[in-house]
Design a protein around this motif. Sequence first.
Motif, PDB file in Angstrom:
ATOM      1  N   ARG A   1       0.194   7.657  -7.394  1.00 24.06           N
ATOM      2  CA  ARG A   1      -0.737   8.776  -7.184  1.00 24.06           C
ATOM      3  C   ARG A   1      -1.032   9.527  -8.478  1.00 24.06           C
ATOM      4  O   ARG A   1      -2.120  10.082  -8.651  1.00 24.06           O
ATOM      5  CB  ARG A   1      -0.185   9.739  -6.134  1.00 24.06           C
ATOM      6  CG  ARG A   1      -0.344   9.202  -4.717  1.00 24.06           C
ATOM      7  CD  ARG A   1      -0.082  10.264  -3.676  1.00 24.06           C
ATOM      8  NE  ARG A   1      -0.301   9.755  -2.342  1.00 24.06           N
ATOM      9  CZ  ARG A   1      -0.171  10.477  -1.244  1.00 24.06           C
ATOM     10  NH1 ARG A   1       0.185  11.745  -1.328  1.00 24.06           N
ATOM     11  NH2 ARG A   1      -0.390   9.948  -0.056  1.00 24.06           N
TER      12      ARG A   1
ATOM     13  N   TYR B   1       2.210   1.737  -3.426  1.00 26.04           N
ATOM     14  CA  TYR B   1       1.119   2.232  -4.280  1.00 26.04           C
ATOM     15  C   TYR B   1       0.932   3.733  -4.084  1.00 26.04           C
ATOM     16  O   TYR B   1       0.832   4.493  -5.057  1.00 26.04           O
ATOM     17  CB  TYR B   1      -0.155   1.468  -3.932  1.00 26.04           C
ATOM     18  CG  TYR B   1      -1.384   1.850  -4.730  1.00 26.04           C
ATOM     19  CD1 TYR B   1      -1.772   1.104  -5.837  1.00 26.04           C
ATOM     20  CD2 TYR B   1      -2.168   2.942  -4.366  1.00 26.04           C
ATOM     21  CE1 TYR B   1      -2.898   1.437  -6.571  1.00 26.04           C
ATOM     22  CE2 TYR B   1      -3.296   3.289  -5.097  1.00 26.04           C
ATOM     23  CZ  TYR B   1      -3.659   2.532  -6.191  1.00 26.04           C
ATOM     24  OH  TYR B   1      -4.774   2.866  -6.912  1.00 26.04           O
ATOM     25  N   ASN B   2       0.875   4.156  -2.834  1.00 25.26           N
ATOM     26  CA  ASN B   2       0.630   5.574  -2.561  1.00 25.26           C
ATOM     27  C   ASN B   2       1.780   6.466  -3.011  1.00 25.26           C
ATOM     28  O   ASN B   2       1.566   7.601  -3.430  1.00 25.26           O
ATOM     29  CB  ASN B   2       0.359   5.776  -1.072  1.00 25.26           C
ATOM     30  CG  ASN B   2      -1.006   5.270  -0.662  1.00 25.26           C
ATOM     31  OD1 ASN B   2      -1.918   5.167  -1.487  1.00 25.26           O
ATOM     32  ND2 ASN B   2      -1.160   4.936   0.611  1.00 25.26           N
TER      33      ASN B   2
ATOM     34  N   THR C   1       0.833  -1.201   0.000  1.00 28.89           N
ATOM     35  CA  THR C   1       0.000   0.000   0.000  1.00 28.89           C
ATOM     36  C   THR C   1       0.872   1.258   0.000  1.00 28.89           C
ATOM     37  O   THR C   1       0.575   2.238  -0.694  1.00 28.89           O
ATOM     38  CB  THR C   1      -0.938   0.003   1.224  1.00 28.89           C
ATOM     39  OG1 THR C   1      -1.842  -1.102   1.111  1.00 28.89           O
ATOM     40  CG2 THR C   1      -1.723   1.296   1.326  1.00 28.89           C
TER      41      THR C   1
ATOM     42  N   THR D   1      -6.491   9.184  -5.447  1.00 28.42           N
ATOM     43  CA  THR D   1      -6.941   8.905  -4.085  1.00 28.42           C
ATOM     44  C   THR D   1      -6.044   7.850  -3.455  1.00 28.42           C
ATOM     45  O   THR D   1      -5.995   6.713  -3.930  1.00 28.42           O
ATOM     46  CB  THR D   1      -8.390   8.402  -4.081  1.00 28.42           C
ATOM     47  OG1 THR D   1      -9.224   9.364  -4.709  1.00 28.42           O
ATOM     48  CG2 THR D   1      -8.862   8.168  -2.651  1.00 28.42           C
ATOM     49  N   PRO D   2      -5.310   8.183  -2.391  1.00 25.55           N
ATOM     50  CA  PRO D   2      -4.410   7.200  -1.775  1.00 25.55           C
ATOM     51  C   PRO D   2      -5.177   6.121  -1.040  1.00 25.55           C
ATOM     52  O   PRO D   2      -6.296   6.325  -0.571  1.00 25.55           O
ATOM     53  CB  PRO D   2      -3.582   8.041  -0.799  1.00 25.55           C
ATOM     54  CG  PRO D   2      -4.473   9.182  -0.451  1.00 25.55           C
ATOM     55  CD  PRO D   2      -5.264   9.470  -1.694  1.00 25.55           C
TER      56      PRO D   2
ATOM     57  N   SER E   1      -5.814   3.735   2.163  1.00 22.81           N
ATOM     58  CA  SER E   1      -5.630   3.924   3.603  1.00 22.81           C
ATOM     59  C   SER E   1      -4.584   2.949   4.112  1.00 22.81           C
ATOM     60  O   SER E   1      -4.520   1.806   3.669  1.00 22.81           O
ATOM     61  CB  SER E   1      -6.949   3.703   4.345  1.00 22.81           C
ATOM     62  OG  SER E   1      -7.429   2.396   4.122  1.00 22.81           O
TER      63      SER E   1
END
Length: 295
Positions: free
Chosen positions: A276, A271-272, A268, A281-282, A284
């Motif tokens: 982006r 990914y963030n 995650t 939208t990142p 959580s």
Amino acid sequence: MTIIVDDPRKNAIEALRASVSTSVWASNKQFVSDLKAEIKQHALASNPIIDVFNQGLLSLDAVKTIHLEYRHAIVQIFTDALLMAQFQTRQLEPRLSPGSKMPARFLLTLNILDEFGFQPGYDQSNYYKGNPAYAHYPLFEKVLDDLGVSDRERLHHIPSQIAADVRNFLELSFPNYNSVVALLAVAEEQVILYSPPLRESVKAIGGHVTDGYYHVHGVTTDQGTEAADDDHEDDLWYALMQGATSDQYDQIRYICLAYCDLWDKFWTFQYNVHCRHLFPTPLSALAENASRIIY
């Protein structure tokens, strides 16, 4: 007595089963089956970055950084963990019979042989085949070479906190045999899930994937590779079926799912950081306390 030497994996599993009572084996087998099913349903198996990798959407710089992160999180210490698991099989003998550590060591060796660069068959001198140049860690370094990552970049890469947490979590398991074996099995599942997509991300930017590291990672049913991570994962679960006791079930389950949480958080984070511009939208992040397990 004739000792069968064909099918070494089968021989080792039968020896593991014979070293404990029928009831213990059945109980441990059911526990492992339930745990594996739970792991396969974990969010780690469907992290959105998998699709990003498969579609080849990332830049060269992103792929380079992700590989440096992955290198720190697992590649550099994977064989350390395997060797620690082999060493800690000595914890079996006070509870089981003399020599009971050897079937597990034998089975783990099949994984280690692959990791160290041995190959099935006999050479021209009727001896083992292999070369340390085919060890998986050096093959990963060749992927970095192909991506244009310099020695200086490798030396001075500062891993993210989550990459450090993933690495530390596995290293903390080293003193406990059942813990390190269970987490290695989870690590193999993670490798199965993410190696094929990572291969696609490297291929998309012109990287070489027809041999080398990505040719030996994946599952045995993939006809385009020489991978056996599914066999190795199964072997680790079999080792746990010998070593586990029912009073340890809750702790083993807890650390396995916490390790899955950390890996999902690792992906995650990647990914963030790197997606982006593709998906504003990142995702959580997961709870921080997953990395604070005390063995």
